[in-house]
Scaffold this motif. Sequence first.
Motif, PDB file in Angstrom:
ATOM      1  N   ALA A   1     -12.958  -2.393   0.527  1.00 44.39           N
ATOM      2  CA  ALA A   1     -12.209  -1.916   1.698  1.00 44.39           C
ATOM      3  C   ALA A   1     -12.361  -0.403   1.867  1.00 44.39           C
ATOM      4  O   ALA A   1     -12.585   0.091   2.973  1.00 44.39           O
TER       5      ALA A   1
ATOM      6  N   THR B   1      -8.367  -3.727   6.390  1.00 45.62           N
ATOM      7  CA  THR B   1      -8.498  -2.441   5.717  1.00 45.62           C
ATOM      8  C   THR B   1      -7.162  -1.831   5.305  1.00 45.62           C
ATOM      9  O   THR B   1      -7.126  -0.697   4.845  1.00 45.62           O
ATOM     10  N   ARG B   2      -6.064  -2.591   5.461  1.00 48.60           N
ATOM     11  CA  ARG B   2      -4.760  -2.040   5.080  1.00 48.60           C
ATOM     12  C   ARG B   2      -4.784  -1.555   3.632  1.00 48.60           C
ATOM     13  O   ARG B   2      -4.235  -0.512   3.309  1.00 48.60           O
ATOM     14  N   ILE B   3      -5.440  -2.307   2.746  1.00 49.55           N
ATOM     15  CA  ILE B   3      -5.430  -1.933   1.328  1.00 49.55           C
ATOM     16  C   ILE B   3      -6.163  -0.607   1.076  1.00 49.55           C
ATOM     17  O   ILE B   3      -5.965   0.008   0.037  1.00 49.55           O
ATOM     18  N   ALA B   4      -6.982  -0.151   2.050  1.00 46.09           N
ATOM     19  CA  ALA B   4      -7.623   1.159   1.898  1.00 46.09           C
ATOM     20  C   ALA B   4      -6.642   2.304   2.170  1.00 46.09           C
ATOM     21  O   ALA B   4      -7.010   3.470   2.091  1.00 46.09           O
ATOM     22  N   SER B   5      -5.401   1.978   2.484  1.00 47.05           N
ATOM     23  CA  SER B   5      -4.349   2.994   2.612  1.00 47.05           C
ATOM     24  C   SER B   5      -3.646   3.244   1.290  1.00 47.05           C
ATOM     25  O   SER B   5      -2.720   4.047   1.222  1.00 47.05           O
ATOM     26  N   SER B   6      -4.033   2.544   0.248  1.00 50.12           N
ATOM     27  CA  SER B   6      -3.346   2.679  -1.044  1.00 50.12           C
ATOM     28  C   SER B   6      -3.601   4.059  -1.660  1.00 50.12           C
ATOM     29  O   SER B   6      -4.522   4.760  -1.278  1.00 50.12           O
TER      30      SER B   6
ATOM     31  N   GLU C   1       0.826  -1.207   0.000  1.00 52.22           N
ATOM     32  CA  GLU C   1       0.000   0.000   0.000  1.00 52.22           C
ATOM     33  C   GLU C   1       0.862   1.260   0.000  1.00 52.22           C
ATOM     34  O   GLU C   1       0.346   2.367   0.053  1.00 52.22           O
TER      35      GLU C   1
END
Lengths: 289, 289
Positions: free
Chosen positions: A198, A227-232, A131
């Motif tokens: 996400a 939800t880590r991928i929502a930090s992309s 991300e």
Amino acid sequence: MSNQILIPKLAIVGVGLIGGSLALALKAAGVVGEVVGIGRGLANLEKALELGVVDRITQDPAEGVADADLVLLATPVLTLTEMASRVLPHMKPGAVLTDGGSVKGSVARAIEPLVPEGVHFVPGHPIAGTEKSGAEAAFATLYHRRRCILTPTAQTDPEALRLVRRVWETAGCEVVEMDVEKHDRILGAISHLPHMVAYSLVNAVSSYDRYEENILEYSAGGFRDFTRIASSDPTMWRDIALTNRDALLEMIERFELSLAELKEDIRGEKKDRLYDFFLRSKQSRDAIL
Amino acid sequence: MSNQILIPKLAIVGVGLIGGSLALALKAAGVVGEVVGIGRGLANLEKALELGVVDRITQDPAEGVADADLVLLATPVLTLTEMASRVLPHMKPGAVLTDGGSVKGSVARAIEPLVPEGVHFVPGHPIAGTEKSGAEAAFATLYHRRRCILTPTAQTDPEALRLVRRVWETAGCEVVEMDVEKHDRILGAISHLPHMVAYSLVNAVSSYDRYEENILEYSAGGFRDFTRIASSDPTMWRDIALTNRDALLEMIERFELSLAELKEDIRGEKKDRLYDFFLRSKQSRDAIL
Ligand SMILES: NC(=O)c1ccc[n+]([C@@H]2O[C@H](COP(=O)([O-])OP(=O)(O)OC[C@H]3O[C@@H](n4cnc5c(N)ncnc54)[C@H](OP(=O)(O)O)[C@@H]3O)[C@@H](O)[C@H]2O)c1
Ligand SMILES: NC(=O)c1ccc[n+]([C@@H]2O[C@H](COP(=O)([O-])OP(=O)(O)OC[C@H]3O[C@@H](n4cnc5c(N)ncnc54)[C@H](OP(=O)(O)O)[C@@H]3O)[C@@H](O)[C@H]2O)c1
């Protein structure tokens, strides 16, 4: 790993996570001569130079690609066509252009008509990432044991395709070829849809204002990982959402039906159906562990 | 850490991830005398004994809790009331019953009327977990730096509440008190909703059959990590979905609206709105890193 020079001069347009990691992987394998980093902002380029991701930097695409054997475009999807139009007229005969964009149909359709006689274009997409963004996020092992999908079309030169395949294999990828439409539908399902879900989940939960405190502070490991991928990067995902629109809308609708089924079973307190729904999901998920 | 005996005799009903990890944490801190493991299946109990999670095992709840000072119920939510009804009549005067169930309203309402004079009940929920189950999944540090929510009601004895608080603090938790309704809504948002979304996502993607191969094989780290929580125990999640039904339906509907907004912006190719949607989400997510 080979340390025979495969690419005497490599140009990377957009020295971020994807472009920078390919440069580092090929340098580590000893298969490149000089690596030129081409970019928009000077700050990121200087960071790339300082970190040894590239050997030389320039903000002038025409000059940067002039005697490159291979040029990789690794900027956000919506900028790829413009970047291609700026580098293609300056590439030397026999040189190969490739890209790492997350969507392939619209990119291949827009770039192929721009390719001059004697230069070749091979659309590609490494299925790897984190991300994080920018030259600082790049690392040499990003592509180890990852798949890279190449999507040759009727126009793709077989020799150029072989070169690009060797490049990604050298970086550690298993290379798979498929047509652009299939690529966009599969990635829409396994990557683009989960990101949309996400991002929507984080927005739904963080706007929940029944209580005064920030309820996200109660979230344990599960929510954080999920939800880590929502930090992309928002630009990257805006571009993907726009350029893979149709496949993505199809998948969002499939997902909505799946969630609606679950919701109705919760509403109707359907004990056995709920168990079965969770079990099926667990079995599919466990199969890819 | 204290090594004064806080609980001379501890009984754990359901020696799985949650119950087993509390036993291990309290043993590591040297604050328990004997730990009795009470369970349904002999295989899991024998495993728990072999791994040193408990000191003695029994399949007879009445016998197991007879002279326990503290009894923890850690079986799936829908079984908690029945387990409470089986142990409460056999607990000694002054003993405390607590639980680790993921839903609190329905559990507190059902168990409180069953508590005999002289015995106390404190509803609780450690916000910690993994997707693994059973005694083998338990480990002593599961609760380190996690929150544990206790949800005392008008009936809760303050002395019993203090004891349960000390127990979870000794296991490594920061203990927070709140009312049952608030607990169920907050957990509905940050834990139960994400699980429903992850299970639905895996089912939507794995049933996508446009291509012959299993498209999940293309999934990179992102999908795997993102969907890890969909590997959680189906019984546990069926029980949570049924017992926190109203809060969960409210949150699913909030999430559906958020996703519908995103879908409409993709359909209408709303570039700026899409960027803003992803940016807002990234900012909320980054704030909890
Ligand atoms: N991240 C992933 O998980 C992943 C995986 C596979 C494929 N991809 C694809 O790979 C490409 C690059 O992604 P990335 O993750 O490497 O992003 P990144 O780390 O943000 O790198 C993008 C680079 O492009 C430059 N750039 C950004 N906007 C530009 C513009 N308008 N014009 C010219 N240059 C611009 C940036 O330089 P400045 O700092 O100067 O702006 C930056 O060096 C995208 O097409 C993406 O879809 C990403
Ligand atoms: N996992 C999490 O992330 C998490 C977090 C916080 C709270 N919780 C809550 O903690 C409780 C336990 O969860 P867990 O993750 O520890 O589950 P677990 O690892 O599966 O352990 C549950 C235990 O309960 C026993 N059990 C299962 N069904 C039973 C039944 N019908 N009657 C009697 N015993 C039964 C099992 O023993 P057998 O092998 O003999 O069936 C097992 O030892 C649940 O209420 C859950 O909601 C879980």
